[in-house]
Design a protein around this motif. Structure first.
Motif, short mmCIF file in Angstrom:
data_model
loop_
_atom_site.label_atom_id
_atom_site.label_comp_id
_atom_site.label_asym_id
_atom_site.label_seq_id
_atom_site.Cartn_x
_atom_site.Cartn_y
_atom_site.Cartn_z
N ILE A 45 50.60 38.34 30.02
CA ILE A 45 49.20 38.66 29.75
C ILE A 45 48.49 38.95 31.06
O ILE A 45 47.76 39.92 31.18
N GLN A 46 48.72 38.09 32.06
CA GLN A 46 48.05 38.30 33.34
C GLN A 46 48.50 39.60 34.00
O GLN A 46 47.68 40.34 34.53
N ALA A 47 49.78 39.89 33.95
CA ALA A 47 50.31 41.07 34.62
C ALA A 47 49.70 42.36 34.10
O ALA A 47 49.67 43.36 34.79
N HIS A 48 49.19 42.35 32.87
CA HIS A 48 48.62 43.54 32.25
C HIS A 48 47.10 43.45 32.14
O HIS A 48 46.50 44.14 31.33
N SER A 49 46.50 42.61 32.96
CA SER A 49 45.04 42.44 32.91
C SER A 49 44.41 42.85 34.23
O SER A 49 45.10 43.13 35.20
N ALA A 50 43.10 42.85 34.24
CA ALA A 50 42.37 43.15 35.47
C ALA A 50 42.57 42.04 36.50
O ALA A 50 42.21 42.20 37.67
N ARG A 51 43.15 40.92 36.11
CA ARG A 51 43.38 39.79 37.01
C ARG A 51 44.82 39.76 37.55
O ARG A 51 45.27 38.76 38.09
#
Length: 174
Positions: A1-7
């Protein structure tokens, strides 16, 4: 989830919520100031400040001791932390991802989980994943994924999996 987010390029902090005792919850979540207690030799940031502008993953949230749940609820609602030994309220901005294998609705009914924290969690996005034993068709692609990962990591090529291995793993009662 994080790898594909603005974060994606921000901190990713992982903690096992079951290991956070009620006595140390404020310190683990919010950090402390030097001198706040006997062994506080330096300032510590705490999980939420470590994850600031990034992602905090709290695993096993269903096993978080009840006395600690109110501490977590406070930071989720206020979006600020107050380090132990400080009067400052420090704003935090992090995506909080929680995981559990426990039925939280049942834990609320048994008075093991705070209803307010449960409601707060339910207000977010929920991804329910069936146990592996209920989705045996996922085993072959998972095996292929990890084979590729370890081939790259070890810089070695393999021939794949024998059909007997695939049959054994898909017949195992996970």
């Amino acid at each position: 989830i994080q790898a594909h987010s603005a974060r994606a390029d921000r901190p990713f902090v992982v903690a096992n919520a079951a290991e956070i005792s009620p006595e140390l919850a404020a310190d683990r979540f919010f950090g402390h100031r030097r001198g706040a207690f006997t062994d506080a030799k330096r300032d510590e940031s705490g999980l939420f400040r470590q994850a600031h502008r990034g992602v905090l993953f709290l695993d096993e949230i269903g096993y978080l001791p009840r006395g600690t749940q109110a501490t977590l609820l406070r930071v989720l609602e206020a979006r600020t932390v107050q380090p132990v030994g400080s009067t400052d309220q420090i704003p935090v901005d992090c995506l909080v991802i929680m995981a559990t294998n426990k039925d939280l609705a049942e834990a609320v009914r048994r008075d093991e989980f705070l209803p307010d924290l449960y409601d707060r969690i339910q207000a977010g996005h929920r991804i329910e994943l069936q146990p592996l034993r209920g989705r045996l068709m996922d085993i072959p692609p998972l095996l292929e994924h990890y084979r590729a990962v370890y081939e790259r990591r070890l810089r070695k090529r393999t021939l794949g999996f024998e059909p007997s291995v695939m049959r054994a793993l898909t017949s195992y009662e996970w």
